[in-house]
Design a protein around this motif. Structure first.
Motif, mmCIF file in Angstrom:
data_model
loop_
_atom_site.group_PDB
_atom_site.id
_atom_site.type_symbol
_atom_site.label_atom_id
_atom_site.label_comp_id
_atom_site.label_asym_id
_atom_site.label_seq_id
_atom_site.Cartn_x
_atom_site.Cartn_y
_atom_site.Cartn_z
ATOM 1 N N GLU A 193 -16.710 3.972 7.140
ATOM 2 C CA GLU A 193 -16.808 5.305 6.527
ATOM 3 C C GLU A 193 -18.189 5.551 5.940
ATOM 4 O OE1 GLU A 193 -15.098 7.429 2.469
ATOM 5 O OE2 GLU A 193 -13.890 5.870 3.428
ATOM 6 N N ALA A 194 -18.702 4.579 5.188
ATOM 7 C CA ALA A 194 -20.006 4.738 4.538
ATOM 8 C C ALA A 194 -20.594 3.359 4.280
ATOM 9 C CB ALA A 194 -19.876 5.502 3.224
ATOM 10 N N MET A 195 -21.910 3.259 4.386
ATOM 11 C CA MET A 195 -22.619 2.001 4.176
ATOM 12 C C MET A 195 -23.933 2.324 3.487
ATOM 13 S SD MET A 195 -23.053 -0.873 7.111
ATOM 14 C CE MET A 195 -23.704 -2.502 6.776
ATOM 15 N N GLU A 196 -24.186 1.699 2.347
ATOM 16 C CA GLU A 196 -25.355 2.029 1.542
ATOM 17 C C GLU A 196 -25.972 0.763 0.957
ATOM 18 O OE1 GLU A 196 -26.638 4.928 1.461
ATOM 19 O OE2 GLU A 196 -25.033 6.328 1.985
ATOM 20 N N VAL A 197 -27.099 0.958 0.265
ATOM 21 C CA VAL A 197 -27.758 -0.106 -0.494
ATOM 22 C C VAL A 197 -27.681 0.262 -1.964
ATOM 23 C CG1 VAL A 197 -29.934 -1.305 -0.923
ATOM 24 C CG2 VAL A 197 -29.288 -0.695 1.412
ATOM 25 N N MET A 198 -27.324 -0.716 -2.813
ATOM 26 C CA MET A 198 -27.088 -0.439 -4.228
ATOM 27 C C MET A 198 -27.886 -1.412 -5.085
ATOM 28 S SD MET A 198 -23.370 -0.355 -6.171
ATOM 29 C CE MET A 198 -22.829 1.143 -5.348
ATOM 30 N N ASP A 199 -28.376 -0.902 -6.221
ATOM 31 C CA ASP A 199 -29.051 -1.802 -7.154
ATOM 32 C C ASP A 199 -28.042 -2.376 -8.144
ATOM 33 O OD1 ASP A 199 -28.551 0.114 -9.118
ATOM 34 O OD2 ASP A 199 -30.629 0.794 -9.274
#
Length: 519
Positions: free
Chosen positions: A343-349
């Protein structure tokens, strides 16, 4: 829909085509369907269905895969178990996982009394391939059961998979996932792979893990999975030639060994369309070498027991394009783009902020295949799902073209003199040397810097390299801070049952007696 629906579709369209061959014998789709049906009916007759767990302990063979189909069709949840685990490790997984039924190969019969004594939940132990003193044979267990297609409804959100995580940092956690996990993985591979004809899959990697996902993805296309019980490099080459193999999944370490095999050019591998790699990144220089030796067949994927597989995919065409075009050569470090099943793929701090393209952080995602929880571990479940995303534990970034790059595992980061150093970057440089078959970079104790960078190297048979030579290569490419302060040469690297290098075991050799494994 349920993952086994694709098998029954294949059986309907290709009843006389071989579904399974090689180890364990030949089974047409129709023969496999009838046996799977009897297994499913036997399970239900014995009170096993939705909510119950089964495991298979066997080398790759046709009956092992057919048991998976039958038990899944009965609504049971599959608990993946690896033949190469220790006996104590598998007793632990079965016991903590409260497994109800174990289907085993006669080669591990002597272990069954230990499982019966150590796993209180275990009500059934069934031998796949022989009459055995420690349990009924599969034929006996299914005796008298009908072979008609079961028509029970299995909800998509019913418990479907209990996955034992890789365990590279200690005792494996046990994921609890619904039937979406297997179905979406099957669908993902069906979307990513486009064989020119009905595929022939050489199942070398354990079908209890990612190798099983690849085999399942062939069903709807009427594919044949040729089972191989253990890694035998020349047998792999011979089978590709004789069976006209189109698809094969191997961990990077086996691909490296195959490329170094002296008889590689003696066999016809022209039928191969897909050589799939996962579990760890392939070194770019090895990709170039593989395409030179085998043709444009290399593709890579990223997946996790917690989230599904494939989450990303780098196709054979994209890989070949990156090899041919210097402007795109950097993509050889990529595991591909997000697949349609995510569904969604991101980079997170660390604070939970979503980062933009080319910014490095932890890879997080949302997908219908994400696990519900870790069994009996609410704290670990909360940690991996914080901020409403599944945290992969992988550090990386997404470029502006949508390609994903995993720069390292979060837990493998080395902190030296206050600087964060990621081993994968150093390992990639070392792997570019023709004498290096495999390597691992870890942090070791250092009085001044807290941790110092150490490389442990496995040389390619017949090749030589000195520590000074490899250190100079790293210094030239990476600078002094990231250059290993020491390089050791080992005859082998410790690996998990699925082929991942166990860095904890390497670190242990240098941190023994210090009470901790960081500086």
């Amino acid at each position: 829909m349920h993952v086994t629906d694709s098998f029954y579709l294949g059986a309907r369209h290709y009843p006389e085509r071989l579904a399974f061959a090689g180890e364990g014998g030949n089974f047409t789709y129709d023969a496999a369907r009838l046996l799977a049906n009897r297994i499913a009916h036997a399970a239900r007759a014995k009170g096993l269905g939705i909510g119950n767990r089964f495991a298979v302990l066997s080398p790759n063979c046709g009956p092992a895969m057919i048991v998976q189909i039958g038990c899944l069709r009965a609504g049971m949840a599959w608990c993946n178990l690896n033949l190469r685990n220790t006996l104590e490790g598998n007793v632990d997984i079965l016991s903590r996982g409260r497994v109800d039924a174990l289907f085993y190969h006669s080669s591990v019969s002597e272990q069954i009394p230990h499982f019966k004594a150590g796993v209180q939940s275990l009500a059934h132990a069934v031998c796949l391939d022989a009459e055995d003193a420690n349990g009924p044979s599969l034929a006996q267990w299914c005796d008298g059961q009908p072979d008609s297609n079961p028509d029970w409804e299995i909800p998509a959100d019913a418990f479907g998979l209990q996955g034992a995580t890789g365990g590279t940092t200690g005792q494996p956690k046990l994921t609890q996932s619904d039937n979406h996990w297997l179905f979406m993985s099957n669908l993902g591979w069906a979307v990513c792979l486009h064989p020119k004809a009905p595929p022939v899959n050489l199942a070398v990697a354990p079908i209890t893990h990612a190798g099983g996902m690849i085999a399942m993805a062939q069903w709807a296309m009427g594919g044949t999975s040729v089972m191989m019980a253990q890694v035998d490099l020349e047998a792999i080459l011979k089978t590709i030639q004789e069976r006209r193999v189109t698809t094969m999944f191997l961990p990077p370490t086996v691909i490296y060994m195959l490329l170094a095999h002296p008889k590689l050019k003696d066999y016809d591998t022209s039928s191969l369309e897909y050589l799939i790699s996962a579990a760890a990144p392939l070194a770019p220089e090895k990709i170039v070498e593989a395409i030179g030796s085998l043709g444009p067949v290399i593709c890579q994927a990223f997946g996790q027991t917690e989230a599904g597989f494939p989450l990303t995919f780098m196709s054979t065409a994209e890989t070949a394009e990156a090899v041919a075009d210097p402007a795109k050569r950097h993509r050889l470090l990529s595991c591909g783009r997000q697949t349609p099943v995510v569904e969604a793929m991101e980079v997170m701090d660390e604070e939970g902020r979503i980062l933009g393209p080319d910014e490095v952080g932890e890879i997080v995602l949302r997908a219908p295949s994400i696990m519900k929880e870790y069994l009996d571990d609410p704290q670990a479940t909360a940690e991996i799902k914080k901020f409403g995303w599944l945290h992969t534990g992988d550090i990386g970034y997404r470029d502006r073209d949508g390609y994903w790059y995993i720069t390292d595992r979060k837990r493998d980061m080395i902190v030296s003199g206050g600087f964060n150093i990621f081993p994968f970057e150093i390992e990639s440089v070392l792997m570019a040397h023709p004498a290096v078959q495999d390597c691992a970079v870890v942090g070791v104790p250092d009085e001044k810097w807290g941790e110092a960078v150490k490389a442990v190297v496995l040389l390619t048979p017949g090749r030589e390299a000195s520590a000074q030579e490899l250190a100079e290569l790293c210094r030239e490419k990476l600078g002094g801070m990231k250059t290993p302060k020491s390089i050791d040469f080992w005859e082998d690297l410790p690996r998990s049952p699925v082929g991942k290098v166990l860095k904890r075991e390497i670190r242990k050799a240098f941190w023994e007696g210090r009470g901790r494994s960081v500086g």
